[in-house]
Design an enzyme around this catalytic site. Structure first.
Site, PDB file in Angstrom:
ATOM      1  N   CYS A 151      -2.825   9.068   2.281  1.00 48.72           N
ATOM      2  CA  CYS A 151      -2.415   8.572   0.966  1.00 48.72           C
ATOM      3  C   CYS A 151      -3.486   8.823  -0.090  1.00 48.72           C
ATOM      4  O   CYS A 151      -3.213   8.776  -1.280  1.00 48.72           O
ATOM      5  CB  CYS A 151      -2.079   7.092   1.052  1.00 48.72           C
ATOM      6  SG  CYS A 151      -3.405   6.144   1.813  1.00 48.72           S
ATOM      7  N   GLU A 173       0.876  -1.175   0.000  1.00 47.75           N
ATOM      8  CA  GLU A 173       0.000   0.000   0.000  1.00 47.75           C
ATOM      9  C   GLU A 173       0.903   1.212   0.000  1.00 47.75           C
ATOM     10  O   GLU A 173       1.440   1.597   1.048  1.00 47.75           O
ATOM     11  CB  GLU A 173      -0.871  -0.004   1.264  1.00 47.75           C
ATOM     12  CG  GLU A 173      -1.896  -1.113   1.311  1.00 47.75           C
ATOM     13  CD  GLU A 173      -2.940  -0.956   0.230  1.00 47.75           C
ATOM     14  OE1 GLU A 173      -3.191   0.166  -0.230  1.00 47.75           O
ATOM     15  OE2 GLU A 173      -3.498  -1.986  -0.188  1.00 47.75           O
TER      16      GLU A 173
HETATM   17  P1  NAD Z   1       8.062   4.818   5.029  1.00 44.63           P
HETATM   18  O1  NAD Z   1       8.137   3.998   3.793  1.00 44.63           O
HETATM   19  O2  NAD Z   1       9.180   5.728   5.328  1.00 44.63           O
HETATM   20  O3  NAD Z   1       7.911   3.873   6.319  1.00 44.63           O
HETATM   21  C1  NAD Z   1       6.890   2.921   6.440  1.00 44.63           C
HETATM   22  C2  NAD Z   1       7.330   1.825   7.368  1.00 44.63           C
HETATM   23  O4  NAD Z   1       8.383   1.068   6.768  1.00 44.63           O
HETATM   24  C3  NAD Z   1       7.881   2.307   8.708  1.00 44.63           C
HETATM   25  O5  NAD Z   1       7.381   1.491   9.729  1.00 44.63           O
HETATM   26  C4  NAD Z   1       9.378   2.129   8.541  1.00 44.63           C
HETATM   27  O6  NAD Z   1      10.070   1.948   9.760  1.00 44.63           O
HETATM   28  C5  NAD Z   1       9.437   0.871   7.703  1.00 44.63           C
HETATM   29  N1  NAD Z   1      10.677   0.662   6.936  1.00 44.63           N
HETATM   30  C6  NAD Z   1      11.565   1.579   6.521  1.00 44.63           C
HETATM   31  N2  NAD Z   1      12.565   0.973   5.815  1.00 44.63           N
HETATM   32  C7  NAD Z   1      12.265  -0.353   5.775  1.00 44.63           C
HETATM   33  C8  NAD Z   1      12.889  -1.496   5.178  1.00 44.63           C
HETATM   34  N3  NAD Z   1      14.008  -1.397   4.472  1.00 44.63           N
HETATM   35  N4  NAD Z   1      12.297  -2.687   5.322  1.00 44.63           N
HETATM   36  C9  NAD Z   1      11.130  -2.812   6.013  1.00 44.63           C
HETATM   37  N5  NAD Z   1      10.504  -1.768   6.614  1.00 44.63           N
HETATM   38  C10 NAD Z   1      11.062  -0.552   6.481  1.00 44.63           C
HETATM   39  O7  NAD Z   1       6.680   5.576   4.928  1.00 44.63           O
HETATM   40  P2  NAD Z   1       6.088   6.690   5.903  1.00 44.63           P
HETATM   41  O8  NAD Z   1       6.897   7.928   5.748  1.00 44.63           O
HETATM   42  O9  NAD Z   1       5.946   6.114   7.257  1.00 44.63           O
HETATM   43  O10 NAD Z   1       4.633   6.917   5.282  1.00 44.63           O
HETATM   44  C11 NAD Z   1       4.366   7.828   4.261  1.00 44.63           C
HETATM   45  C12 NAD Z   1       4.143   7.134   2.948  1.00 44.63           C
HETATM   46  O11 NAD Z   1       3.228   6.066   3.104  1.00 44.63           O
HETATM   47  C13 NAD Z   1       3.526   8.033   1.903  1.00 44.63           C
HETATM   48  O12 NAD Z   1       4.160   7.833   0.663  1.00 44.63           O
HETATM   49  C14 NAD Z   1       2.083   7.568   1.824  1.00 44.63           C
HETATM   50  O13 NAD Z   1       1.439   7.814   0.611  1.00 44.63           O
HETATM   51  C15 NAD Z   1       2.226   6.119   2.101  1.00 44.63           C
HETATM   52  N6  NAD Z   1       0.969   5.585   2.621  1.00 44.63           N
HETATM   53  C16 NAD Z   1       0.234   4.727   1.858  1.00 44.63           C
HETATM   54  C17 NAD Z   1      -0.982   4.243   2.309  1.00 44.63           C
HETATM   55  C18 NAD Z   1      -1.826   3.279   1.503  1.00 44.63           C
HETATM   56  O14 NAD Z   1      -2.737   2.684   2.076  1.00 44.63           O
HETATM   57  N7  NAD Z   1      -1.596   3.095   0.224  1.00 44.63           N
HETATM   58  C19 NAD Z   1      -1.443   4.644   3.561  1.00 44.63           C
HETATM   59  C20 NAD Z   1      -0.679   5.529   4.299  1.00 44.63           C
HETATM   60  C21 NAD Z   1       0.528   5.975   3.830  1.00 44.63           C
END
Ligand code: NAD
Length: 519
Positions: free
Chosen positions: A283, A249
Site C-alpha cells: 500500500c 487502512e
Molecule cells: P479487499 O478490500 O478486497 O479485502 C480485504 C479484506 O476484506 C479481505 O479479508 C476480504 O475478505 C474482506 N472483505 C471483503 N468484503 C468485505 C465486507 N463486505 N465486509 C467485511 N470484510 C470484507 O482488499 P485486498 O484486495 O485484500 O487488498 C488490497 C487493497 O488493500 C489495496 O487497495 C491496498 O492498498 C490495501 N492495503 C492497505 C494497507 C494499509 O495499511 N493502508 C495495507 C495493505 C493493503
C-alpha cells in the site's frame, strides 16, 4: 487468463455456490497447498463469544504478565521462522528474503509492544486550567474484542501486528485474513497456541468477504480493517450501523519526489526497491515519481537499468521479484500500461507477463508520464513505476497532492532541511525523506492515511491507545461545600456572580481593567 487459479477464483466455480472450504494455491506454480474452512455467520458469532469470555480474565492480568506471554509467543515464532518463511514464500510467491522481512518486522512488533505498552497505556494526568480544585486523569481500558479484517499482501504481519496490539491493550482479537492467503495466518495461530497462550483470546477465522461482514455484525467492540477503498466504505457503513469504532487502512498512491540535488544513485535504487518489492503489492509502494527536469533523464536511465537487472521468477530459486498473489492485479497492471502508452508514455522496461507458467509480471518502467494517465492517478498495486518530468519542487508538491489518496509520500534531496519542509507539505499520513517503505516497520510511529486512504492510526501511541476506551476520571482535591454555586436553586444573585466571573475571565481589555469594571 491462462494463469494459476487462486483461492478466490477456485471458490466461485462449484455450481455457482460458495464451497465451505477455501483451497489455497501457490501463485508461482499453481500447486494446491492447503485448505481453510469458510466460517458461517453463526460460527463467527460463536468465535466472538468465546473471545469475549477469554478476554475477561486476560484483562485482569497485570500488563507485565501479558508482556511475558507475548514474548513467549515471539520466542517460539522466531524459533519456527524458517517454517513460516517456507509457507509465506509458497502461499504468497515471495522471495525468501522478503518473507524473512515479514518475520523480522512481526518479531519486532511483538517485542516493542510487549516492552512499551505499559508506559504508553499508563494513566495520563491532565492539568485543569480553571478547575484547579479538582484533578483529572485518563486511563486506557480495554475495549473488549477487536475484529481485524486483513488484506493478502502481508498476511503474517497483519495477524501478528493487530493481534499483539489488541492483546497488549488487554483485548481479545478475532482476525479474518484474506481468502487469498489463509494458510499463513492459520500457522501463526498454531504457533500462538503452541506457546501456551489462551486459545480463544486470539482467533483466526477464515472465509470470504461474507465472513468479514459477519465479524462486524457479531458484536465486536472495534474493527481494524486493511484493504481496498471500496471495501473500506462498506466496512465503515456497517460499523456506523453497529456504532462500532473502526480504523481503516486503505489504498495508497505514494508520490516520490526527486529534487535536483538528490543523491541520484540512492533515489534510483529506492524507486526500484520501493516500487517492486513484494511485486509492488504494497500500500506504500512507490506509485508515481516526479523528477526534477535537471535530473530526469539520468534518473530514468538508471531506474531502467536497475529494473532490467532484476531476476523475476519462482521464489524457490534465487530471485528478486516473486509472483503476483492476486491474479486480478495483472489485469489492472495491463490496463494501466495500455492507457499510459496510448497517451504518449514510453515503455522503458517490462510491460508484460513473462513466458511460462505462474502468476508473474515483469517489473515495468514508464517514462514521459502525465497526470491524464490512470497510472499516475489510480492505485496500481503491482510492479509498475511511472515517471513524470517536473519543472521544480513546487510543481512536484502540487502534483503529489493532486490525489484522492494520501497514505505515504517520499522526498529525495541532499538538503535535509528542504526535505523536511517539502515533506510537511505533502498531504499523506507519513512522508519519508531519503528512504522508502521502512516507516511502516517502525512500531513506535503512527501509521495510517488521510483522504480516501483511511482513518485512524495503527502502531505507535496513537494505534495502541485507539484499541482502548479512553476513560476520564475527575476527582476532588479539597473539602467541598454542600452546594456548588451553579447548582439549584438558581437565583438572581448567583446569575450575577457568574456573569461577573465570565466577564473577568473572558472579556476584552486588560485583566486589571476587567477587574476594575466590576466595581
Ligand atoms: P479487499 O478490500 O478486497 O479485502 C480485504 C479484506 O476484506 C479481505 O479479508 C476480504 O475478505 C474482506 N472483505 C471483503 N468484503 C468485505 C465486507 N463486505 N465486509 C467485511 N470484510 C470484507 O482488499 P485486498 O484486495 O485484500 O487488498 C488490497 C487493497 O488493500 C489495496 O487497495 C491496498 O492498498 C490495501 N492495503 C492497505 C494497507 C494499509 O495499511 N493502508 C495495507 C495493505 C493493503
Amino acid at each position: 487468463m491462462g494463469m494459476v487459479a487462486t483461492a478466490v477464483a477456485a471458490s466461485a466455480t462449484e455450481g455457482g455456490k460458495q464451497r465451505n472450504v477455501i483451497t489455497s494455491y501457490a501463485p508461482a506454480t499453481g500447486e494446491a497447498i492447503g485448505e481453510a474452512p469458510v466460517l458461517s455467520a453463526e460460527e463467527v458469532r460463536a468465535a466472538v463469544r468465546r473471545a469475549r469470555a477469554a478476554q475477561e480474565s486476560w484483562a485482569l492480568l497485570p500488563i507485565e504478565e501479558r508482556a511475558e506471554r507475548i514474548l513467549r509467543w515471539r520466542d517460539l515464532f522466531v524459533e519456527r521462522a524458517e517454517e513460516l518463511i517456507d509457507l509465506l514464500s509458497r502461499e504468497c510467491g515471495k522471495p525468501r528474503s522478503e518473507a524473512l522481512i515479514e518475520i523480522t518486522v512481526a518479531a519486532d512488533f511483538m517485542t516493542y509492544f510487549a516492552k512499551h505498552a505499559k508506559d504508553i497505556l499508563a494513566p495520563r494526568e491532565i492539568e485543569l486550567h480553571l478547575a484547579k480544585y479538582r484533578r483529572s486523569y485518563v486511563h486506557y481500558a480495554p475495549r473488549g474484542v477487536i475484529g481485524s479484517i486483513a488484506a493478502w499482501n502481508f498476511p503474517l504481519i497483519y495477524t501478528v501486528s493487530d493481534g499483539v496490539q489488541a492483546l497488549m491493550a488487554g483485548n481479545a482479537c478475532v482476525t479474518k485474513p484474506s481468502e487469498a492467503t489463509p494458510l499463513v495466518p492459520m500457522r501463526v495461530k498454531e504457533i500462538y497456541d503452541a506457546a501456551g497462550l489462551p486459545e480463544d483470546l486470539l482467533q483466526v477465522i477464515t472465509g470470504y468477504g461474507a465472513t468479514g461482514a459477519a465479524l462486524i455484525e457479531s458484536g465486536v467492540d472495534m474493527v481494524v480493517f486493511t484493504g481496498a477503498v471500496s471495501t473500506g466504505r462498506k466496512v465503515a457503513e456497517e460499523c456506523a450501523r453497529q456504532l462500532v469504532p473502526c480504523t481503516l487502512e486503505l489504498g495508497g498512491k505514494a508520490p516520490f519526489i526527486v529534487c535536483a540535488d538528490a543523491d541520484l544513485e540512492r533515489a534510483a535504487r529506492a524507486i526500484v526497491w520501493g516500487g517492486f518489492c513484494n511485486v509492488g503489492q504494497v500500500c506504500i509502494s512507490v506509485e508515481r515519481v516526479y523528477a526534477h527536469e535537471a535530473v530526469y533523464d539520468r534518473l530514468c536511465d538508471r531506474v531502467t537499468e536497475l529494473t532490467q537487472s532484476l531476476r523475476v521468477g519462482d521464489p524457490a530459486g534465487e530471485v528478486d521479484v516473486g509472483a503476483i498473489i492476486f491474479p486480478r492485479q495483472i489485469e489492472v497492471a495491463e490496463k494501466h500500461i495500455a492507457d499510459a502508452l496510448a497517451k504518449g508514455a514510453e515503455l522503458r522496461a517490462g510491460g508484460r507477463r513473462p513466458d511460462g507458467p505462474g502468476q508473474f509480471f515483469q517489473p515495468t518502467v514508464l517514462t514521459g508520464c502525465t497526470h491524464d494517465m490512470t497510472v499516475m492517478r489510480e492505485e496500481i498495486f503491482g510492479p509498475i513505476v511511472p515517471i513524470m518530468r517536473v519543472r521544480d519542487d513546487e510543481e512536484a508538491v502540487r502534483l503529489a497532492n493532486e490525489s484522492h489518496l494520501g497514505l505515504m509520500g517520499y522526498v529525495f534531496t541532499k538538503d535535509r532541511e528542504k526535505g523536511r519542509r517539502l515533506a510537511e507539505r505533502v498531504r499523506a499520513g507519513t512522508v519519508m525523506v531519503n528512504d522508502v517503505i521502512l516507516a511502516y516497520a517502525m512500531p513506535e510511529t503512527p501509521f495510517g492515511g488521510v483522504r480516501d486512504s483511511g482513518m485512524g492510526r495503527i502502531h505507535g501511541e496513537e494505534g495502541l491507545r485507539s484499541m482502548c476506551e479512553v476513560r476520564h476520571v475527575n476527582v476532588d482535591r479539597v473539602a467541598l461545600l454542600a452546594r456548588e454555586p451553579i447548582w439549584y436553586p438558581y437565583s438572581d444573585a448567583s446569575y450575577k456572580v457568574l456573569l461577573k466571573a465570565t466577564r473577568v475571565l473572558f472579556g476584552g481589555g486588560s485583566i486589571m481593567q476587567r477587574v476594575l469594571d466590576l466595581f
